[in-house]
Motif scaffolding. Structure first.
Motif, short mmCIF file in Angstrom:
data_model
loop_
_atom_site.label_atom_id
_atom_site.label_comp_id
_atom_site.label_asym_id
_atom_site.label_seq_id
_atom_site.Cartn_x
_atom_site.Cartn_y
_atom_site.Cartn_z
N THR A 102 0.84 -1.19 0.00
CA THR A 102 0.00 0.00 0.00
C THR A 102 0.88 1.24 0.00
O THR A 102 1.68 1.43 0.92
CB THR A 102 -0.92 0.03 1.23
OG1 THR A 102 -1.74 -1.14 1.23
CG2 THR A 102 -1.80 1.28 1.22
N THR A 104 1.06 5.17 0.57
CA THR A 104 0.30 6.22 1.23
C THR A 104 1.13 7.49 1.30
O THR A 104 2.34 7.44 1.57
CB THR A 104 -0.14 5.78 2.65
OG1 THR A 104 -0.76 6.88 3.31
CG2 THR A 104 1.04 5.29 3.47
N ILE A 117 -9.92 -2.97 4.52
CA ILE A 117 -9.69 -2.64 3.10
C ILE A 117 -9.34 -3.89 2.32
O ILE A 117 -9.85 -4.14 1.23
CB ILE A 117 -8.56 -1.60 2.96
CG1 ILE A 117 -8.88 -0.32 3.72
CG2 ILE A 117 -8.28 -1.31 1.48
CD1 ILE A 117 -7.72 0.65 3.80
N SER A 129 -8.20 4.71 -4.84
CA SER A 129 -9.03 5.43 -3.88
C SER A 129 -9.75 6.58 -4.58
O SER A 129 -9.11 7.55 -5.00
CB SER A 129 -8.15 5.97 -2.74
OG SER A 129 -8.92 6.70 -1.82
N TYR A 147 -9.47 9.69 -9.13
CA TYR A 147 -8.82 8.96 -8.06
C TYR A 147 -7.69 9.78 -7.45
O TYR A 147 -7.05 10.59 -8.12
CB TYR A 147 -8.27 7.63 -8.58
CG TYR A 147 -9.31 6.80 -9.28
CD1 TYR A 147 -10.27 6.09 -8.55
CD2 TYR A 147 -9.36 6.73 -10.67
CE1 TYR A 147 -11.23 5.34 -9.19
CE2 TYR A 147 -10.32 5.97 -11.32
CZ TYR A 147 -11.26 5.28 -10.57
OH TYR A 147 -12.22 4.54 -11.20
N PHE A 151 -3.24 7.29 -1.93
CA PHE A 151 -3.51 6.00 -1.27
C PHE A 151 -3.89 4.98 -2.34
O PHE A 151 -4.97 5.03 -2.91
CB PHE A 151 -4.64 6.14 -0.24
CG PHE A 151 -4.78 4.95 0.66
CD1 PHE A 151 -4.07 4.88 1.84
CD2 PHE A 151 -5.61 3.89 0.32
CE1 PHE A 151 -4.19 3.78 2.69
CE2 PHE A 151 -5.74 2.78 1.15
CZ PHE A 151 -5.02 2.73 2.33
N ARG A 202 -12.06 -0.02 -7.41
CA ARG A 202 -12.23 1.13 -6.52
C ARG A 202 -12.27 0.64 -5.09
O ARG A 202 -12.89 -0.38 -4.79
CB ARG A 202 -13.54 1.86 -6.83
CG ARG A 202 -13.61 2.51 -8.18
CD ARG A 202 -15.03 2.90 -8.51
NE ARG A 202 -15.62 3.79 -7.52
CZ ARG A 202 -15.72 5.10 -7.66
NH1 ARG A 202 -15.26 5.67 -8.77
NH2 ARG A 202 -16.27 5.85 -6.74
N ILE A 203 -11.61 1.35 -4.20
CA ILE A 203 -11.74 1.04 -2.78
C ILE A 203 -13.10 1.55 -2.31
O ILE A 203 -13.39 2.74 -2.38
CB ILE A 203 -10.62 1.71 -1.96
CG1 ILE A 203 -9.25 1.15 -2.37
CG2 ILE A 203 -10.84 1.50 -0.46
CD1 ILE A 203 -8.08 1.86 -1.72
N ASN A 204 -13.93 0.63 -1.87
CA ASN A 204 -15.27 1.02 -1.42
C ASN A 204 -15.47 0.78 0.08
O ASN A 204 -16.60 0.83 0.57
CB ASN A 204 -16.35 0.29 -2.22
CG ASN A 204 -16.14 -1.22 -2.24
OD1 ASN A 204 -15.39 -1.75 -1.42
ND2 ASN A 204 -16.80 -1.90 -3.17
N VAL A 208 -12.11 5.39 4.31
CA VAL A 208 -10.77 5.39 3.72
C VAL A 208 -10.53 6.70 2.96
O VAL A 208 -11.35 7.11 2.14
CB VAL A 208 -10.57 4.19 2.78
CG1 VAL A 208 -9.18 4.25 2.12
CG2 VAL A 208 -10.73 2.89 3.54
N ASN A 209 -9.38 7.34 3.23
CA ASN A 209 -8.97 8.54 2.51
C ASN A 209 -10.02 9.65 2.60
O ASN A 209 -10.34 10.31 1.62
CB ASN A 209 -8.65 8.23 1.06
CG ASN A 209 -7.62 9.19 0.46
OD1 ASN A 209 -7.11 10.09 1.13
ND2 ASN A 209 -7.33 9.02 -0.81
#
Length: 303
Positions: A102, A104, A117, A129, A147, A151, A202-204, A208-209
């Motif tokens: 990851t 960041t 996640i 993200s 996006y 992250f 997609r991070i759902n 997050v973020n």
């Protein structure tokens, strides 16, 4: 090793980078963080801090003649962005990592364990993200992209390395802190990833973020010692709108420019502790800054 993270630290992100590290140490049991140090001072200070489970990489370990030329023609933040896919790919190829890595930004802070996640998404090659802009800021998506490049999760496999090779070439060609021909830094290229490669998700996962560009969508509250947004735990907040002017003075350049007691005040107190620790081992070090373009519009405050 269950969780591997990486970040890039210039001298102007060092204080926040150490705060990021401390937030992971507090919220994640089994992790390592790889830190790309952009100069000798940052490398030396991180080394003297004896950061548990942190592995330092000096920028010289990545640089070659092509990058040296770019280093001279691009601003520091632009050069850091250029190095991002190069550093991530270097780690996936050279280090004994686990299932995923990851990336960041240094100005991210974790408020809870990021494990959900990875538990919620299992079939990805890359997890992006979304900015998830608040209603009044959605037009910014056309400029900055769908996006956020602060992250991103990469699975440790051949497919993600192909994506990184593509992203690296794009950033080597053009990576500047301005809008030009549909490009913006390293970030606008992320819009093209789902069209060009498979399994770009997609991070759902909620929480997050969360950041100045989307925080207006949420109600923040504390319950049982943890910060929640609406009915979900806040996993990580992106303090991209915060600038450290000196050890007692700060500025907000993005969002509603309000110093939230649940989010900003605890973070600022952590930063002040970090600054004091670094002062003890490197009294001449100065990592304070604010960009000239924000000096007049920022909201300044003392704590």
């Amino acid at each position: 090793m269950k969780n591997a993270f990486c970040t890039i630290l210039s001298r102007y992100k060092l204080y926040q980078g150490i705060a990021l590290y401390q937030s992971l140490l507090y919220n994640t049991k089994d992790f390592k963080i790889y830190i790309l140090c952009m100069d000798d001072d940052v490398y030396a200070i991180c080394n003297q801090l004896n950061l548990y489970n942190a592995i330092l990489v000096h920028v010289k370990d990545l640089e070659n003649s092509s990058l040296t030329l770019m280093k001279n023609e691009r601003a520091l933040n632009e050069y850091c962005w250029t190095l991002k896919p190069i550093f991530i790919k270097y780690l996936l190829e050279q280090r004994n990592l686990g299932e995923h890595l990851t990336y960041t930004d240094a100005d991210m802070c974790f408020f809870n364990d990021p494990a959900p996640i990875y538990e919620k998404n299992t079939e990805y090659t890359v997890m992006l993200s979304p900015h998830d802009f608040s209603k009044g800021s959605r037009e910014i998506e056309l400029i900055c992209g769908k996006y956020n490049s602060g992250f991103i999760v990469f699975r440790n496999n051949k497919s993600s390395k192909k994506v990184l090779t593509w992203w690296q070439h794009k950033c080597m060609e053009w990576c500047y802190d301005r809008v030009d021909g549909g490009n913006f830094g390293d970030q606008k290229y992320l819009d093209l990833m789902p069209r060009s490669f498979e399994k770009i998700f997609r991070i759902n996962t909620p929480g997050v973020n969360i950041a100045p560009w989307n925080e207006q969508k949420y109600n923040f509250r504390r319950r049982d010692g943890k910060v929640y947004i609406n009915n979900h735990k806040l996993i990580c907040y992106h303090f991209s709108g915060l600038r450290i002017i000196d050890k007692g003075k700060f500025a907000l350049i993005l969002g509603n420019k309000k110093v939230d007691e649940l989010i900003y005040l605890p973070y600022i107190h952590i930063l002040k502790d970090v600054i004091e620790k670094i002062e003890k081992i490197a009294p001449d070090f100065n990592g304070f800054y604010i960009e000239d373009k924000y000096r007049d519009s920022a909201v300044y405050f003392n704590i």
